[in-house]
Design a protein around this motif. Structure first.
Motif, mmCIF file in Angstrom:
data_model
loop_
_atom_site.group_PDB
_atom_site.id
_atom_site.type_symbol
_atom_site.label_atom_id
_atom_site.label_comp_id
_atom_site.label_asym_id
_atom_site.label_seq_id
_atom_site.Cartn_x
_atom_site.Cartn_y
_atom_site.Cartn_z
ATOM 1 N N TYR A 164 3.091 -4.457 -2.795
ATOM 2 C CA TYR A 164 3.198 -5.369 -1.645
ATOM 3 C C TYR A 164 3.249 -4.597 -0.329
ATOM 4 C CZ TYR A 164 5.165 -8.554 1.772
ATOM 5 O OH TYR A 164 5.384 -9.298 2.915
ATOM 6 N N ASN A 165 4.078 -3.556 -0.281
ATOM 7 C CA ASN A 165 4.281 -2.812 0.959
ATOM 8 C C ASN A 165 2.984 -2.175 1.455
ATOM 9 O OD1 ASN A 165 6.344 -2.145 2.879
ATOM 10 N ND2 ASN A 165 6.335 -0.037 2.138
ATOM 11 N N GLN A 166 2.168 -1.682 0.523
ATOM 12 C CA GLN A 166 0.916 -1.027 0.908
ATOM 13 C C GLN A 166 -0.114 -2.013 1.455
ATOM 14 O OE1 GLN A 166 2.147 2.276 0.969
ATOM 15 N NE2 GLN A 166 -0.026 2.618 0.606
ATOM 16 N N GLN A 167 0.082 -3.297 1.187
ATOM 17 C CA GLN A 167 -0.844 -4.301 1.701
ATOM 18 C C GLN A 167 -0.543 -4.673 3.155
ATOM 19 O OE1 GLN A 167 -0.449 -7.515 -1.097
ATOM 20 N NE2 GLN A 167 -1.680 -6.503 -2.667
ATOM 21 N N LEU A 168 0.626 -4.273 3.638
ATOM 22 C CA LEU A 168 1.000 -4.561 5.015
ATOM 23 C C LEU A 168 0.364 -3.551 5.965
ATOM 24 C CD1 LEU A 168 4.831 -5.186 4.515
ATOM 25 C CD2 LEU A 168 3.037 -6.910 4.730
#
Length: 276
Positions: A164-168
Motif C-alpha cells: 500500500y505504502n509504495q502505491q502512494l
C-alpha cells in the motif's frame, strides 16, 4: 523455530519455498517406514518456545478430545536460521519417527509443501494488528506521515503495508523501520520513536506480557490497508490420509461448536476459527 516473534512454524514456511524446492530425499535408515501402534493416543509436535505455542497446545488437546484420544506432545525442530538450512530434513525425521501432527503451521495458499507432508484445514485465522499509544489515532490513516512506523520483519503484515505504502506518492509515504524483535518494537513505540507498529497479534501480547491496554497500548484499524491474517493449521504425513481426514473433521466440529473461538478469547487473541 526461527525468529520467535513470529508464529511457531508460521512465517517460517512462508520464507522457505526455495529450501523445499532444493531439498533432497533422506537416507532410509533415518526414517521409520512402519506405522507406529498408537492405540488410544495421538502425538503432536510443537515448538513450545514459539509465540503461539500455548494456544496451539490447547487446540491439540481439543482435537485429541474430539477424536476420543489421549494427547501426547513432543518437541518440534526449532532454532533454525532464516535460510531454513536442514530444517525440513529434521522435520521429516521427527514426523516419520516420533509424531503424528505438527501444530502451529501457516497454511500459505499455493505453497509447495514437501511431498511427504500434507496440510490440514486451518483451525484459526489470527490477524496482524496496528498498535499505537496516541489516543487521537483510530486508524492507520490518522497517523501523520511524518511519523515512523515499525513492522515485523518478513511478515505478511509488513508486506501488505509495503504494498500500500509504495502505491502512494513518495512525499505521502510513511517511513518504515523493520524489526525482528517485538519487545524492542514495543519499547520504541512507547518511547515515541515509532508512531505505530504492525505485528502479529500474539506477538504483541507476548511482548507486553498480557493485555496491551494495561501497557498503555491501543490496537486500532489498519484501514486503508486491509488487515492481514495468518491461517493457522497443522501438517500430517502424506501417508496418513485417514488421520488427516479425522483431524480435519475434528477441527470442523471444534469451529462449529465454538471451542476454537473460546480458546482464541481465552488467550486474548483477536481472530476467528479457520474458514469452513
Amino acid at each position: 523455530m526461527f525468529p520467535r516473534l513470529l508464529i511457531s512454524a508460521v512465517l517460517f514456511f512462508a520464507t522457505c519455498a526455495g529450501a523445499l524446492a532444493q531439498g533432497g530425499g533422506l537416507p532410509q535408515e533415518l526414517q521409520n517406514n512402519t506405522r507406529r501402534m498408537q492405540g488410544d493416543q495421538i502425538t503432536f509436535c510443537l515448538d513450545e518456545q514459539s509465540v503461539g505455542a500455548p494456544f496451539d497446545h490447547a487446540v491439540g488437546m481439543a482435537i485429541a478430545s474430539a477424536l476420543l484420544l489421549n494427547a501426547k506432545f513432543t518437541r518440534a525442530p526449532s532454532g533454525f536460521g532464516l535460510d531454513a538450512q536442514g530444517y525440513f530434513d529434521e522435520l521429516q525425521i521427527v514426523m516419520a519417527n516420533e509424531c503424528d501432527v505438527l501444530l502451529g503451521v501457516s497454511l500459505q495458499p499455493n505453497f509447495p509443501y514437501p511431498e511427504w507432508a500434507s496440510p490440514t484445514r486451518a483451525y484459526a485465522q489470527v490477524p496482524f494488528v496496528l498498535a499505537v499509544t496516541d489516543p487521537s489515532y483510530n486508524k492507520l490513516s490518522d497517523i501523520p506521515k511524518d511519523k515512523t512506523l515499525g513492522t515485523a520483519l518478513g511478515s505478511i503484515g509488513e508486506y501488505a503495508f509495503i504494498t500500500y505504502n509504495q502505491q502512494l506518492p513518495e512525499a505521502e509515504r510513511w517511513r518504515r523501520l523493520p524489526y525482528a524483535d517485538a519487545k524492542l518494537m514495543v519499547q520504541r513505540l512507547k518511547d515515541g520513536t515509532l508512531g505505530g507498529i504492525i505485528l502479529w497479534g500474539p506477538s504483541l501480547g507476548r511482548a507486553v506480557g498480557g493485555d496491551p491496554a494495561k501497557a498503555g497500548i491501543r490496537v486500532i484499524d489498519t484501514a486503508p490497508v486491509a488487515q492481514s491474517f495468518v491461517l493457522v493449521g497443522a501438517l500430517v504425513s502424506s501417508r496418513d490420509a485417514f488421520l488427516r481426514s479425522q483431524v480435519d473433521s475434528a477441527i470442523s466440529s471444534l469451529a462449529a461448536d465454538g471451542t476454537i473461538q473460546q480458546l482464541l478469547d481465552q488467550f486474548g487473541y483477536q481472530g476467528k476459527p479457520g474458514p469452513q
